[in-house]
Design a protein around this motif. Structure first.
Motif, PDB file in Angstrom:
ATOM      1  N   PRO A 200       0.708  -1.111   0.264  1.00 21.01           N
ATOM      2  CA  PRO A 200      -0.174  -0.081  -0.159  1.00 21.01           C
ATOM      3  C   PRO A 200       0.767   1.364   0.089  1.00 21.01           C
ATOM      4  CG  PRO A 200       0.119  -0.936   2.237  1.00 21.01           C
ATOM      5  CD  PRO A 200       0.961  -1.817   1.242  1.00 21.01           C
ATOM      6  N   SER A 201       0.219   2.445  -0.516  1.00 25.02           N
ATOM      7  CA  SER A 201       0.951   3.560  -0.341  1.00 25.02           C
ATOM      8  C   SER A 201       1.446   3.960   0.882  1.00 25.02           C
ATOM      9  CB  SER A 201       0.070   4.671  -0.991  1.00 25.02           C
ATOM     10  OG  SER A 201       0.045   4.667  -2.289  1.00 25.02           O
ATOM     11  N   SER A 202       2.278   4.610   1.648  1.00 25.70           N
ATOM     12  CA  SER A 202       2.742   4.998   2.774  1.00 25.70           C
ATOM     13  C   SER A 202       2.889   6.307   2.891  1.00 25.70           C
ATOM     14  CB  SER A 202       4.118   4.158   3.255  1.00 25.70           C
ATOM     15  OG  SER A 202       4.995   4.297   2.505  1.00 25.70           O
ATOM     16  N   GLU A 203       2.385   6.840   4.298  1.00 25.73           N
ATOM     17  CA  GLU A 203       2.742   8.203   4.780  1.00 25.73           C
ATOM     18  C   GLU A 203       4.328   8.473   4.763  1.00 25.73           C
ATOM     19  OE1 GLU A 203      -1.357   8.132   4.568  1.00 25.73           O
ATOM     20  OE2 GLU A 203      -0.018   6.552   5.510  1.00 25.73           O
ATOM     21  N   VAL A 204       4.982   7.259   5.535  1.00 21.45           N
ATOM     22  CA  VAL A 204       6.221   7.480   6.218  1.00 21.45           C
ATOM     23  C   VAL A 204       7.139   6.001   5.610  1.00 21.45           C
ATOM     24  CG1 VAL A 204       7.708   7.872   7.992  1.00 21.45           C
ATOM     25  CG2 VAL A 204       5.410   9.100   8.009  1.00 21.45           C
ATOM     26  N   VAL A 205       8.238   6.375   5.417  1.00 20.53           N
ATOM     27  CA  VAL A 205       9.344   5.314   5.175  1.00 20.53           C
ATOM     28  C   VAL A 205      10.244   5.774   6.340  1.00 20.53           C
ATOM     29  CG1 VAL A 205      11.006   4.146   3.862  1.00 20.53           C
ATOM     30  CG2 VAL A 205       8.835   4.415   2.891  1.00 20.53           C
ATOM     31  N   LEU A 206      10.536   4.735   7.242  1.00 16.20           N
ATOM     32  CA  LEU A 206      11.258   4.851   8.305  1.00 16.20           C
ATOM     33  C   LEU A 206      12.765   4.189   7.926  1.00 16.20           C
ATOM     34  CD1 LEU A 206       9.837   4.577  11.805  1.00 16.20           C
ATOM     35  CD2 LEU A 206      10.696   6.538  10.749  1.00 16.20           C
ATOM     36  N   ILE A 207      14.016   4.723   8.201  1.00 19.46           N
ATOM     37  CA  ILE A 207      15.106   3.917   8.060  1.00 19.46           C
ATOM     38  C   ILE A 207      16.117   4.330   9.289  1.00 19.46           C
ATOM     39  CG2 ILE A 207      17.219   3.873   6.540  1.00 19.46           C
ATOM     40  CD1 ILE A 207      14.749   3.257   4.908  1.00 19.46           C
ATOM     41  N   THR A 208      16.568   3.069   9.713  1.00 14.38           N
ATOM     42  CA  THR A 208      17.340   2.963  10.763  1.00 14.38           C
ATOM     43  C   THR A 208      18.930   3.103  10.691  1.00 14.38           C
ATOM     44  OG1 THR A 208      17.659   0.495  10.938  1.00 14.38           O
ATOM     45  CG2 THR A 208      15.698   1.343  11.829  1.00 14.38           C
ATOM     46  N   HIS A 209      19.407   2.749   9.541  1.00 12.80           N
ATOM     47  CA  HIS A 209      20.761   2.935   9.222  1.00 12.80           C
ATOM     48  C   HIS A 209      20.877   2.400   7.679  1.00 12.80           C
ATOM     49  CE1 HIS A 209      20.749  -1.352  10.753  1.00 12.80           C
ATOM     50  NE2 HIS A 209      21.870  -1.376  10.120  1.00 12.80           N
ATOM     51  N   ASP A 210      22.387   2.723   7.249  1.00 17.74           N
ATOM     52  CA  ASP A 210      22.591   2.531   5.818  1.00 17.74           C
ATOM     53  C   ASP A 210      22.880   1.098   5.550  1.00 17.74           C
ATOM     54  OD1 ASP A 210      25.135   2.379   6.780  1.00 17.74           O
ATOM     55  OD2 ASP A 210      26.117   4.167   5.947  1.00 17.74           O
ATOM     56  N   HIS A 211      23.016   0.345   6.379  1.00 10.65           N
ATOM     57  CA  HIS A 211      23.606  -0.961   5.644  1.00 10.65           C
ATOM     58  C   HIS A 211      22.731  -1.874   4.518  1.00 10.65           C
ATOM     59  CE1 HIS A 211      26.053  -1.577   9.582  1.00 10.65           C
ATOM     60  NE2 HIS A 211      26.594  -0.798   8.929  1.00 10.65           N
ATOM     61  N   TYR A 212      23.200  -2.590   3.703  1.00  8.97           N
ATOM     62  CA  TYR A 212      22.450  -2.900   2.569  1.00  8.97           C
ATOM     63  C   TYR A 212      21.179  -3.905   3.057  1.00  8.97           C
ATOM     64  CZ  TYR A 212      25.960  -1.134  -0.516  1.00  8.97           C
ATOM     65  OH  TYR A 212      26.930  -0.313  -1.054  1.00  8.97           O
ATOM     66  N   ASP A 213      21.333  -4.551   4.021  1.00  8.26           N
ATOM     67  CA  ASP A 213      20.054  -5.167   4.585  1.00  8.26           C
ATOM     68  C   ASP A 213      19.117  -4.433   5.411  1.00  8.26           C
ATOM     69  OD1 ASP A 213      22.189  -4.834   6.650  1.00  8.26           O
ATOM     70  OD2 ASP A 213      21.286  -6.463   7.740  1.00  8.26           O
ATOM     71  N   HIS A 214      19.219  -3.159   5.174  1.00  6.91           N
ATOM     72  CA  HIS A 214      18.397  -2.204   5.601  1.00  6.91           C
ATOM     73  C   HIS A 214      17.847  -1.042   4.997  1.00  6.91           C
ATOM     74  CE1 HIS A 214      18.313  -3.676  10.336  1.00  6.91           C
ATOM     75  NE2 HIS A 214      19.327  -4.239   9.692  1.00  6.91           N
ATOM     76  N   LEU A 215      18.577  -0.660   3.929  1.00  5.00           N
ATOM     77  CA  LEU A 215      18.629   0.415   3.174  1.00  5.00           C
ATOM     78  C   LEU A 215      18.757  -0.227   1.684  1.00  5.00           C
ATOM     79  CD1 LEU A 215      17.913   3.258   2.436  1.00  5.00           C
ATOM     80  CD2 LEU A 215      20.375   3.977   3.081  1.00  5.00           C
ATOM     81  N   GLU A 216      17.873  -0.279   0.804  1.00  2.34           N
ATOM     82  CA  GLU A 216      18.090  -1.044  -0.602  1.00  2.34           C
ATOM     83  C   GLU A 216      17.519   0.108  -1.584  1.00  2.34           C
ATOM     84  OE1 GLU A 216      17.061  -5.231  -1.349  1.00  2.34           O
ATOM     85  OE2 GLU A 216      15.112  -4.178  -1.611  1.00  2.34           O
ATOM     86  N   GLU A 217      18.523   0.632  -2.320  1.00  2.00           N
ATOM     87  CA  GLU A 217      18.499   1.633  -3.447  1.00  2.00           C
ATOM     88  C   GLU A 217      17.351   1.213  -4.415  1.00  2.00           C
ATOM     89  OE1 GLU A 217      20.968   3.853  -6.778  1.00  2.00           O
ATOM     90  OE2 GLU A 217      21.863   2.493  -5.558  1.00  2.00           O
ATOM     91  N   PRO A 218      17.323   0.058  -5.027  1.00  2.00           N
ATOM     92  CA  PRO A 218      16.125  -0.111  -6.007  1.00  2.00           C
ATOM     93  C   PRO A 218      14.812  -0.037  -5.277  1.00  2.00           C
ATOM     94  CG  PRO A 218      17.786  -1.753  -6.234  1.00  2.00           C
ATOM     95  CD  PRO A 218      18.083  -0.854  -4.938  1.00  2.00           C
ATOM     96  N   THR A 219      14.574  -0.502  -4.345  1.00  2.00           N
ATOM     97  CA  THR A 219      13.242  -0.299  -3.350  1.00  2.00           C
ATOM     98  C   THR A 219      13.042   0.967  -3.183  1.00  2.00           C
ATOM     99  OG1 THR A 219      13.492  -2.850  -2.677  1.00  2.00           O
ATOM    100  CG2 THR A 219      12.003  -1.192  -1.509  1.00  2.00           C
ATOM    101  N   ILE A 220      13.891   1.624  -2.618  1.00  2.00           N
ATOM    102  CA  ILE A 220      13.636   3.256  -2.315  1.00  2.00           C
ATOM    103  C   ILE A 220      13.130   3.948  -3.574  1.00  2.00           C
ATOM    104  CG2 ILE A 220      14.753   5.438  -1.546  1.00  2.00           C
ATOM    105  CD1 ILE A 220      14.010   3.476   0.686  1.00  2.00           C
ATOM    106  N   LYS A 221      13.840   3.620  -4.529  1.00  2.00           N
ATOM    107  CA  LYS A 221      13.461   4.324  -5.814  1.00  2.00           C
ATOM    108  C   LYS A 221      12.198   4.151  -6.253  1.00  2.00           C
ATOM    109  CE  LYS A 221      18.147   4.656  -8.162  1.00  2.00           C
ATOM    110  NZ  LYS A 221      18.986   4.499  -8.922  1.00  2.00           N
ATOM    111  N   LYS A 222      11.692   2.793  -6.275  1.00  2.00           N
ATOM    112  CA  LYS A 222      10.572   2.503  -6.684  1.00  2.00           C
ATOM    113  C   LYS A 222       9.366   2.888  -5.516  1.00  2.00           C
ATOM    114  CE  LYS A 222      11.660  -2.012  -8.682  1.00  2.00           C
ATOM    115  NZ  LYS A 222      12.051  -3.545  -8.614  1.00  2.00           N
ATOM    116  N   LEU A 223       9.664   3.181  -4.398  1.00  2.00           N
ATOM    117  CA  LEU A 223       8.671   3.606  -3.151  1.00  2.00           C
ATOM    118  C   LEU A 223       8.451   5.085  -3.310  1.00  2.00           C
ATOM    119  CD1 LEU A 223       9.726   1.522   0.013  1.00  2.00           C
ATOM    120  CD2 LEU A 223       7.659   1.416  -1.227  1.00  2.00           C
ATOM    121  N   ASP A 224       9.161   5.754  -4.020  1.00  2.00           N
ATOM    122  CA  ASP A 224       9.347   7.347  -4.221  1.00  2.00           C
ATOM    123  C   ASP A 224       7.970   7.818  -4.664  1.00  2.00           C
ATOM    124  OD1 ASP A 224       9.887  10.075  -4.128  1.00  2.00           O
ATOM    125  OD2 ASP A 224      10.859   9.886  -6.091  1.00  2.00           O
TER     126      ASP A 224
END
Length: 381
Positions: free
Chosen positions: A156-180
């Motif tokens: 579903p669309s989301s009001e907020v995406v929360l990120i805890t830190h920059d490691h690849y198992d927590h912050l994924e570039e392709p997914t972030i781009k698609k979620l924009d």
């Protein structure tokens, strides 16, 4: 210059460019927004001598662990590093998330540390990682034990995406781009905003917070809280971005998300200031004595839950990637044993299962059915 030399030069240039992107992520000419961000980072109490630091002394590896790690990783026989059978899961049903209860909390664990949450009528995605590998490459790196229970398109669309830190198992570039296009706001720790902007996310959709800073979204208050960990996406960018845990305070319910952290007494302070918490989503996997300071054990996670004043504990960071040296199922077994001893209410929903806080799922030990690819008859649900 011959054609062969030209081709060789071009290949070398390509390799250099590729390595630069990997080893120095986020490098570019700084604009005004980035200069202001850098100034804010440098004024943070957590920023010292060009790096972010932990609230306690916490080396990434215990002194003298290098050879021990190499021996344990490459020359010792691993016990059940991954399931040999198919893990049960429930695919996300998009229509189940269209009706948002303004007075209720529901969530689904998407595997590893990714969570889909609705609270006070708002939808939140935490550390969304949906690709096959937790890696900068599609062909190498930790591979999922199971498919993600949803694609970005199915979420579903989301009001907020929360990120805890920059490691690849927590912050994924392709997914972030698609979620924009499906997200109103990306809430991140200091420094991560530059990464997101480099990936094409508009600066006005990104908000960076330091520890103890908060931001209001409707009736929800998001607070970035301390954690003991580290940051890195390349070889030379260590601790240039902050890491955090998160508190979400709603009208009637409070939630806590640990991210990755070692155990420290700061959780008690978080509980006193922002708790008690109806649900704590806590990391239990990828621990070892060699890096205990930055990755707590399952028993410490249960203690963390108590320090926070938690009611229901939901274990995260297990059953998706092989990022430790322990058997893949060991974290949950140890967490359950500790929770039973300390009379802590812990639940173990299936990956993808929608959980209503007012109708918690029955006790289930679904992972025991795929020990070594067969049902373990020595234990029952």
């Amino acid at each position: 210059m011959t054609c062969g030399n030209i081709a060789t030069s071009l290949r070398s240039a390509l390799i250099i460019v590729s390595l630069t992107v990997i080893l120095f992520p986020g490098c570019s000419v700084k604009n005004q927004t980035q200069m202001e961000r850098e100034k804010r980072m440098q004024s943070s109490p957590q920023f010292k001598e060009g790096k972010f630091v932990n609230p306690i002394e916490a080396p990434m590896m215990a002194p003298g662990s290098t050879w021990k790690y190499i021996k344990k990783s490459y020359f010792s026989k691993r016990i059940d590093p991954k399931p040999t059978g198919k893990l049960p899961m429930k695919p996300i049903q998009p229509d189940e998330w269209t009706q948002k209860d303004l007075e209720n909390v529901s969530f689904a664990w998407l595997g590893h540390s990714s969570i889909l949450i609705t609270v006070d009528g708002k939808t939140i995605l935490v550390d969304p990682v949906l690709d096959e590998r937790a890696s900068p490459f599609s062909w190498i790196g930790p591979k999922r034990f199971h498919p993600a229970p949803a694609t970005v398109e199915e979420l579903p669309s989301s009001e907020v995406v929360l990120i805890t830190h920059d490691h690849y198992d927590h912050l994924e570039e392709p997914t972030i781009k698609k979620l924009d296009s499906k997200t109103g706001l990306f809430l991140v720790p200091l420094g991560i905003g530059e990464l997101l902007e480099d990936w094409g996310i508009a600066p006005e959709k990104v908000l960076e917070l330091d520890w103890w800073e908060h931001h209001q979204v409707g009736s929800l208050t998001f607070t970035a809280t301390p954690a003991v960990h580290y940051a890195r996406r390349g070889l030379f960018d260590g601790d240039e971005r902050l890491w955090c845990s998160w508190s979400i305070q709603g009208q009637n319910r409070n939630l806590f998300i640990s991210g990755d952290s070692g155990y420290f007494d700061g959780f008690r302070k978080i509980g006193e200031k922002l708790g008690p918490f109806d649900i704590t989503f806590l990391k239990i996997g990828s621990y070892d004595e060699m890096w205990k300071q930055i990755h707590m054990t399952p028993e410490e996670a249960v203690q963390q839950h108590q320090d926070l004043g938690g009611s229901v504990l939901v274990p995260l960071h297990w059953a998706t990637f092989d990022l430790g040296l322990h058997p893949w199922y060991e974290p949950i077994e140890r967490a359950l044993a500790s929770a039973e001893k300390k009379e802590v209410h812990i639940i173990t929903p299936l990956i993808g299962e929608q959980v209503d806080i007012n109708r918690l799922p029955d006790k289930s030990s679904w992972w025991r059915k795929v020990y070594n690819g067969k049902k373990n008859t020595g234990k029952t649900d």
